[in-house]
Design an enzyme around this catalytic site. Structure first.
Site, PDB file in Angstrom:
ATOM      1  CE  LYS A  25      46.199  21.409  19.140  1.00 45.61           C
ATOM      2  NZ  LYS A  25      46.290  22.468  18.098  1.00 45.61           N
ATOM      3  NE  ARG A  30      37.908  16.264  18.963  1.00 45.91           N
ATOM      4  CZ  ARG A  30      38.874  16.863  18.288  1.00 45.91           C
ATOM      5  NH1 ARG A  30      39.905  17.395  18.932  1.00 45.91           N
ATOM      6  NH2 ARG A  30      38.822  16.964  16.971  1.00 45.91           N
ATOM      7  CG  ASP A  52      46.043  25.916  21.966  1.00 49.13           C
ATOM      8  OD1 ASP A  52      46.376  27.105  22.098  1.00 49.13           O
ATOM      9  OD2 ASP A  52      45.995  25.328  20.868  1.00 49.13           O
ATOM     10  CG  ASN A  95      46.447  31.205  17.182  1.00 48.56           C
ATOM     11  OD1 ASN A  95      45.415  31.158  16.512  1.00 48.56           O
ATOM     12  ND2 ASN A  95      47.645  31.182  16.626  1.00 48.56           N
ATOM     13  N   GLY A  97      42.217  27.022  18.127  1.00 47.09           N
ATOM     14  CA  GLY A  97      41.111  26.595  17.268  1.00 47.09           C
ATOM     15  C   GLY A  97      40.267  25.534  17.956  1.00 47.09           C
ATOM     16  CB  SER A 180      37.857  17.724  10.358  1.00 49.17           C
ATOM     17  OG  SER A 180      38.883  17.853  11.321  1.00 49.17           O
ATOM     18  CB  SER A 209      41.373  16.408   9.445  1.00 51.17           C
ATOM     19  OG  SER A 209      42.092  17.371   8.735  1.00 51.17           O
ATOM     20  CD  GLU A 358      48.290  26.281  15.394  1.00 52.84           C
ATOM     21  OE1 GLU A 358      48.143  25.866  14.217  1.00 52.84           O
ATOM     22  OE2 GLU A 358      47.968  25.605  16.397  1.00 52.84           O
ATOM     23  NE  ARG A 361      51.040  24.800  11.576  1.00 48.64           N
ATOM     24  CZ  ARG A 361      50.399  24.016  12.437  1.00 48.64           C
ATOM     25  NH1 ARG A 361      49.737  22.966  12.009  1.00 48.64           N
ATOM     26  NH2 ARG A 361      50.438  24.280  13.720  1.00 48.64           N
ATOM     27  CE  LYS A 438      47.858  27.539  19.063  1.00 47.19           C
ATOM     28  NZ  LYS A 438      46.884  26.510  18.823  1.00 47.19           N
TER      29      LYS A 438
END
Ligand code: DC
Length: 685
Positions: A25, A30, A52, A95, A97, A180, A209, A358, A361, A438
């Site tokens: 993902k 990216r 996503d 959703n 990010g 990050s 991260s 999400e 967690r 996702k």
């Protein structure tokens, strides 16, 4: 993909075979953005196809990027070359990010320099995920960013007039200790502004991260941007930087997605063969590949090569772990579930970022592990898990619209493998399994492909011809995500094969051995996915037989071959082979009595002969086949007599069958009744 309210996983007692991972993902989104900004066309292979990435693709399309497919299915992205084609858009980013943060930075920069107005929004949870640190970094540059909802959270509006300037003389400061993704967003966007001067970014606070930032730097380099880095504090994009397409780029398999199968191998790959995972391995650019080291520390035996991993169970039960998980925040969730299989208490630190993902967690994980019977304590940035001391409890696991909750908690279905726990074997219910879309839409299909399960549930639906059992069984199977066995189709196919082989359609008792030999090796192929519901004969007389199977004349053939004991015996093993995870709905005449006598639910479906004749009549007329109700009824009654009077497996309700007369019921009502009986038999609170 299971688009159903819940999916029950039967107890898993082994794993082997090969899993092909979907694309990463983080890399996919990216690469899509970089390809969309670069000059020229980029061919992207191995791209993840998920919720996503779909929102990112929709956004690029809305911004005027040309998207197409190469002959081999690879995506072709025609980039903007850093010039806005569209100056106004309202983008819905779900959703994701990985779409929201970089697009916010990119469109803030582009609208300031080239003019435009863009709105970015998402699902309600997206509007609870902070973005203030990014906005605070961009506003001092002169970007106009307006909060359309709660300040510091999406939705946002980004606007500017053409010819604007960015204040880039001083370094841009961004916090690195919450996510990050803010730094990544700036690194992806600011090459667009580095025409005549260096652009420097300074990180405030300890950067978390880091491996994700490394992915960003790695991909920027592939697109022609050589960022200079001083430690993890200062990053400089050199003057004159401009995106250039690498032409082609291959997306690695997702290392976070690999974690579920590495864990599965550590727990359940106990035979000779390993569980093989293809798509990531040695040399991966993803930080979550380091999860493999943690799994090894807990006891997994792993071999790795370029693009693959092979996992065996090693130490069993697993060793508890204590680990600072800052470098592997996503895969760390899988460790929390592996902790259920360790002897003692495990503790994961450095997981504060879990709270802004999400879902929260830490809270979610503590609640769901607790439902299974584990002892959990959690704080701002840690979780401590002790496996159940008493019985494992059958639990319906909430997934909080969080793909990783669904995927990692599915491993709880392995609990019967723990020493002394075989007797506790219970299913695990995953609520809203669709959330895996996702990042891994076919996660459960991939899981079922490699596991060996026990106590796989069967729902047997028997009844006379035209009682509607085929329709009912198919609907129940869809509602539960279970497989379907239309056993009548096997007898029908046997009848067709007999006629193909030159036997007389009368099928006499002296044909028995010959027909049974045909039944034992029926050249059948069933369609899956887009071809579901279609059936083929392979081999010399190969053809699609979907329509032939449903002919009345084929039903008559089936009725004859099915009276031959050797034929029934020959089809027995084939029918049993349909019993696979997650479960089976089987319809026929003897599903509950002979083939699956241990079925958890048996339904005997009837309807009056009059009703059945009318239904069959309606069916035939709708297909343009002329028919008379009287003749159909006589025919049905003759078949009922033959099916119920034959010496082997006569049509009769199993003693423990639920009887359902659906003469006066619509199909939905019958389905609801069967599902209600099913729910009542499940162990979930
Ligand atoms: O359900 P159907 O109409 O497709 O079945 C065709 C014939 O096959 C039917 O006459 C009875 C026989 N059959 C059987 O004997 N046992 C089964 N489990 C299913 C069908």
């Amino acid at each position: 993909m299971y688009d159903i309210p819940f999916l029950d996983l039967p107890p898993i007692v082994g794993a082997s075979g090969t899993v092909q991972l979907p694309g990463s993902k983080s890399i996919s989104n990216r690469v899509l953005l970089l390809a969309g900004l670069a000059a020229g066309t980029t061919t992207v292979r191995g791209l993840l196809d998920s919720d996503d990435t779909r929102v990112m693709l929709d956004a690029l399309r809305a911004l005027g990027c040309l998207l197409g497919r190469a002959d081999d299915g690879a995506l072709r992205v025609g980039g903007l070359g850093g010039r806005l084609q569209v100056h106004e858009a309202d983008l819905f980013l779900g959703n994701a990010g990985t779409a929201m943060r970089p697009l916010a930075a990119t469109l803030a920069v582009l609208s300031t320099l080239q003019g435009g107005r863009f709105v970015l929004r998402g699902v309600p949870r997206m509007h609870e995920r902070p973005i203030a640190d990014l906005v605070d970094a961009l506003r001092p540059l002169g970007c106009r960013i307006d909060d359309l909802g709660t300040p510091g959270y999406p939705p946002l509006s980004l606007q500017g007039t053409a010819g604007g300037r960015l204040a880039l003389d001083a370094p841009i400061r961004v916090r690195g200790d919450v996510s990050s993704q803010f730094l990544t967003a700036l690194l992806l966007a600011l090459p667009l502004a580095a025409g005549t001067q260096d652009v420097a970014i300074e990180v405030e606070g300890e950067l978390i991260s880091k491996p994700y930032v490394e992915i960003t730097l790695n991909l920027l380099a592939r697109f022609g941007i050589a960022v200079q880095r001083q430690g993890w504090q200062r990053f400089t994009i050199p003057a004159g930087s401009a995106y250039a397409t690498p032409g082609e780029i291959h997306v690695e398999g997702d290392a976070s997605s690999a974690s579920y199968f590495v864990a599965l191998g550590a727990i359940a790959a106990l035979g000779g063969a390993p569980l093989r995972i293809e798509g990531v391995g040695e040399g991966s650019i993803q930080g979550d590949i380091r999860f493999v080291d943690a799994a090894e520390a807990m006891g997994a035996r792993v071999r790795r090569g370029p693009g693959w991993l092979e996992v065996h169970r090693g130490q069993w039960p697993l060793r508890p772990i204590r680990l600072d998980c800052t470098p592997i925040p996503d895969a760390a969730m899988t460790l929390a579930v592996m902790a259920l299989f360790a002897e003692g208490t495990s503790r994961l630190d450095g997981i504060a970022s879990w709270r802004v993902k999400e879902t929260d967690r830490i809270t979610a994980m503590a609640a769901e592990l607790g439902k299974l019977g584990a002892t959990v304590s959690a704080g701002d940035d840690f979780i401590e898990v002790t496996p159940p001391a008493g019985a494992w409890r059958a639990a319906a696991i909430h997934t909080y619209d969080d793909h990783r909750m669904a995927m990692c908690l599915s491993l709880a279905a392995c609990h019967a493998l723990l020493p002394g726990r075989a007797g506790d074997a219970q299913p695990v219910r995953i609520l809203d399994p669709r959330c895996v879309a996702k990042t891994f839409p076919d996660y459960f299909e991939a899981l079922f492909d490699v596991v060996e399960a026990t106590a796989v549930p069967v729902i047997a639906i028997d009844g006379p011809t035209a009682s509607g059992k085929g329709t009912l069984a198919a609907a129940v199977a869809v509602a539960l995500g279970y497989g379907l066995l239309d056993s009548g189709a096997l007898y029908r196919a046997t009848g067709l094969a007999a006629v193909d082989a030159g036997l007389d359609p009368e099928i006499r008792p002296d044909d028995e051995a010959a027909v049974a030999a045909l039944a034992a090796r029926l050249p059948l192929r069933f369609g899956h996915g887009a071809e579901a519901g279609r059936t083929w004969f392979t081999g010399p007389r190969g053809r699609e037989i979907t329509d032939e199977l449903r002919l009345e004349s084929t039903g008559l053939l089936a009725s004859r071959v099915s009276a031959l004991p050797a034929v029934r015996a020959a089809l027995h093993g084939l029918q049993l082979s349909f019993r696979r995870a997650p479960g089976l709905v089987a319809d026929g005449r003897d599903m509950g009595t002979v083939v699956f006598p241990d079925a958890e639910l048996k339904v005997f479906l009837t309807a009056s002969a009059e009703q059945r004749a009318q239904r069959r009549h309606k069916q035939l007329i709708s297909k343009g086949i002329p028919a008379s109700i009287g003749a159909l009824r006589a025919d049905l009654e003759a078949r009922d007599r033959r099916d119920s009077s034959r010496s082997v497996s006569p049509l009769k309700p199993a003693e423990d069958a639920q009887r359902l007369d659906n003469s006066g019921l619509g199909i939905d009502e019958s389905v609801q009744q069967v599902l209600a009986w099913w729910q009542a038999r499940r162990p979930f609170p």
